[in-house]
Design a protein around this motif. Sequence first.
Motif, PDB file in Angstrom:
ATOM      1  N   VAL A 132       9.594  15.463  -6.894  1.00  0.00           N
ATOM      2  CA  VAL A 132       9.180  14.513  -7.919  1.00  0.00           C
ATOM      3  C   VAL A 132       9.607  13.127  -7.459  1.00  0.00           C
ATOM      4  O   VAL A 132      10.803  12.862  -7.279  1.00  0.00           O
ATOM      5  CB  VAL A 132       9.788  14.845  -9.294  1.00  0.00           C
ATOM      6  CG1 VAL A 132       9.282  13.861 -10.344  1.00  0.00           C
ATOM      7  CG2 VAL A 132       9.437  16.280  -9.703  1.00  0.00           C
ATOM      8  N   LYS A 133       8.636  12.264  -7.234  1.00  0.00           N
ATOM      9  CA  LYS A 133       8.908  10.908  -6.769  1.00  0.00           C
ATOM     10  C   LYS A 133       9.021   9.992  -7.991  1.00  0.00           C
ATOM     11  O   LYS A 133       8.069   9.852  -8.749  1.00  0.00           O
ATOM     12  CB  LYS A 133       7.804  10.439  -5.825  1.00  0.00           C
ATOM     13  CG  LYS A 133       7.799  11.203  -4.498  1.00  0.00           C
ATOM     14  CD  LYS A 133       6.780  10.646  -3.540  1.00  0.00           C
ATOM     15  CE  LYS A 133       6.885  11.313  -2.174  1.00  0.00           C
ATOM     16  NZ  LYS A 133       8.119  10.933  -1.448  1.00  0.00           N
ATOM     17  N   ILE A 134      10.193   9.399  -8.144  1.00  0.00           N
ATOM     18  CA  ILE A 134      10.477   8.584  -9.312  1.00  0.00           C
ATOM     19  C   ILE A 134      10.156   7.127  -9.020  1.00  0.00           C
ATOM     20  O   ILE A 134      10.536   6.590  -7.977  1.00  0.00           O
ATOM     21  CB  ILE A 134      11.956   8.722  -9.726  1.00  0.00           C
ATOM     22  CG1 ILE A 134      12.323  10.202  -9.951  1.00  0.00           C
ATOM     23  CG2 ILE A 134      12.235   7.898 -10.973  1.00  0.00           C
ATOM     24  CD1 ILE A 134      11.525  10.901 -11.027  1.00  0.00           C
ATOM     25  N   GLY A 135       9.456   6.500  -9.949  1.00  0.00           N
ATOM     26  CA  GLY A 135       9.109   5.093  -9.802  1.00  0.00           C
ATOM     27  C   GLY A 135       7.664   4.866 -10.194  1.00  0.00           C
ATOM     28  O   GLY A 135       6.945   5.791 -10.577  1.00  0.00           O
ATOM     29  N   ASP A 136       7.242   3.617 -10.097  1.00  0.00           N
ATOM     30  CA  ASP A 136       5.877   3.231 -10.427  1.00  0.00           C
ATOM     31  C   ASP A 136       4.920   3.864  -9.415  1.00  0.00           C
ATOM     32  O   ASP A 136       5.011   3.596  -8.216  1.00  0.00           O
ATOM     33  CB  ASP A 136       5.758   1.712 -10.389  1.00  0.00           C
ATOM     34  CG  ASP A 136       4.441   1.191 -10.946  1.00  0.00           C
ATOM     35  OD1 ASP A 136       3.401   1.861 -10.762  1.00  0.00           O
ATOM     36  OD2 ASP A 136       4.455   0.097 -11.549  1.00  0.00           O
ATOM     37  N   ALA A 137       3.998   4.697  -9.895  1.00  0.00           N
ATOM     38  CA  ALA A 137       3.085   5.410  -8.990  1.00  0.00           C
ATOM     39  C   ALA A 137       2.227   4.456  -8.172  1.00  0.00           C
ATOM     40  O   ALA A 137       1.765   4.813  -7.091  1.00  0.00           O
ATOM     41  CB  ALA A 137       2.196   6.358  -9.784  1.00  0.00           C
ATOM     42  N   ARG A 138       2.032   3.246  -8.666  1.00  0.00           N
ATOM     43  CA  ARG A 138       1.253   2.269  -7.918  1.00  0.00           C
ATOM     44  C   ARG A 138       1.960   1.881  -6.624  1.00  0.00           C
ATOM     45  O   ARG A 138       1.321   1.399  -5.685  1.00  0.00           O
ATOM     46  CB  ARG A 138       0.979   1.033  -8.777  1.00  0.00           C
ATOM     47  CG  ARG A 138       0.048   1.306  -9.948  1.00  0.00           C
ATOM     48  CD  ARG A 138      -0.027   0.130 -10.902  1.00  0.00           C
ATOM     49  NE  ARG A 138       1.238  -0.103 -11.593  1.00  0.00           N
ATOM     50  CZ  ARG A 138       1.409  -1.026 -12.531  1.00  0.00           C
ATOM     51  NH1 ARG A 138       0.403  -1.810 -12.884  1.00  0.00           N
ATOM     52  NH2 ARG A 138       2.589  -1.174 -13.120  1.00  0.00           N
ATOM     53  N   GLU A 139       3.265   2.138  -6.561  1.00  0.00           N
ATOM     54  CA  GLU A 139       4.034   1.894  -5.343  1.00  0.00           C
ATOM     55  C   GLU A 139       4.349   3.195  -4.613  1.00  0.00           C
ATOM     56  O   GLU A 139       4.196   3.273  -3.393  1.00  0.00           O
ATOM     57  CB  GLU A 139       5.332   1.159  -5.687  1.00  0.00           C
ATOM     58  CG  GLU A 139       5.107  -0.193  -6.358  1.00  0.00           C
ATOM     59  CD  GLU A 139       6.402  -0.794  -6.881  1.00  0.00           C
ATOM     60  OE1 GLU A 139       7.466  -0.169  -6.722  1.00  0.00           O
ATOM     61  OE2 GLU A 139       6.339  -1.906  -7.444  1.00  0.00           O
ATOM     62  N   THR A 140       4.796   4.200  -5.346  1.00  0.00           N
ATOM     63  CA  THR A 140       5.261   5.423  -4.693  1.00  0.00           C
ATOM     64  C   THR A 140       4.122   6.223  -4.069  1.00  0.00           C
ATOM     65  O   THR A 140       4.307   6.846  -3.021  1.00  0.00           O
ATOM     66  CB  THR A 140       6.048   6.300  -5.676  1.00  0.00           C
ATOM     67  OG1 THR A 140       5.241   6.549  -6.843  1.00  0.00           O
ATOM     68  CG2 THR A 140       7.332   5.617  -6.110  1.00  0.00           C
ATOM     69  N   LEU A 141       2.941   6.214  -4.694  1.00  0.00           N
ATOM     70  CA  LEU A 141       1.820   6.946  -4.113  1.00  0.00           C
ATOM     71  C   LEU A 141       1.340   6.283  -2.823  1.00  0.00           C
ATOM     72  O   LEU A 141       1.024   6.954  -1.844  1.00  0.00           O
ATOM     73  CB  LEU A 141       0.668   7.080  -5.109  1.00  0.00           C
ATOM     74  CG  LEU A 141      -0.603   7.776  -4.590  1.00  0.00           C
ATOM     75  CD1 LEU A 141      -0.293   9.130  -3.961  1.00  0.00           C
ATOM     76  CD2 LEU A 141      -1.624   7.932  -5.710  1.00  0.00           C
ATOM     77  N   ALA A 142       1.320   4.958  -2.811  1.00  0.00           N
ATOM     78  CA  ALA A 142       0.892   4.245  -1.604  1.00  0.00           C
ATOM     79  C   ALA A 142       1.792   4.578  -0.421  1.00  0.00           C
ATOM     80  O   ALA A 142       1.334   4.604   0.733  1.00  0.00           O
ATOM     81  CB  ALA A 142       0.880   2.744  -1.868  1.00  0.00           C
ATOM     82  N   ASP A 143       3.068   4.873  -0.694  1.00  0.00           N
ATOM     83  CA  ASP A 143       4.026   5.161   0.370  1.00  0.00           C
ATOM     84  C   ASP A 143       4.065   6.638   0.758  1.00  0.00           C
ATOM     85  O   ASP A 143       4.741   7.009   1.725  1.00  0.00           O
ATOM     86  CB  ASP A 143       5.436   4.737  -0.064  1.00  0.00           C
ATOM     87  CG  ASP A 143       5.582   3.225  -0.158  1.00  0.00           C
ATOM     88  OD1 ASP A 143       4.789   2.515   0.490  1.00  0.00           O
ATOM     89  OD2 ASP A 143       6.483   2.759  -0.884  1.00  0.00           O
TER      90      ASP A 143
END
Length: 221
Positions: A132-143
């Motif tokens: 589970v990647k925590i944070g704003d998906a607009r940033e975490t998904l790009a990474d």
Amino acid sequence: MTNDQTASIAWRDGKIPVSTQFDDPYFSLGNGLEETRHVFLAGNALPARLCDGFQVAELGFGTGLNMLALALIWQGPGVVRFTSFEAFPMTAADIATALEAFPEAAAIAKPFLTAWETGERRFRLGQIEVEVKIGDARETLADWDGQADAWFLDGFSPAKNPELWGEELMREVGRHTAKGGTFATYTAAGHVRQKLTDAGFAVERTPGFGRKRHMSQGAKP
């Protein structure tokens, strides 16, 4: 322990968690587990497609109910990977309370809840490897360097949480989808379907669950 910014929860009827940040319940007021099975599992033609190494990705982890539903239908052989993106994780105690509504899911949730309580965001649940990647998906998904075979798009209502249904984020979903990969979501909002079409999916509006007349699903050619 984790320093996650946790979700702010109110309880409806003492058992249905409602996000006070987005004024939206975490699961169907009818039967959340059956909705998950209809929308996300059947909508992505699971379990028929599951196999060793299959990658499921999700926007909106919430109570973990979708992950648990997936674990209930996959006992191997082999391992399925599950990656979810969540900005405001619920506490383990709130998740445990929410899952009391679904005894079948709660029965297999202990390894998840134990890991979650200690701040672990990568753990094993049966034959599912979870991150589970925590944070704003607009940033975490790009990474993220993964490619999903199936997406569960399960953010709060587009009207309440428009950031999780924005054009650029839907394009990132498309970019992080393997050839032949699919998505499913409870929403049939026209602007969401258009954004997913623009992101490279062949999009269909299909019958929804319960009182919801329609949902959306699609595949990337």
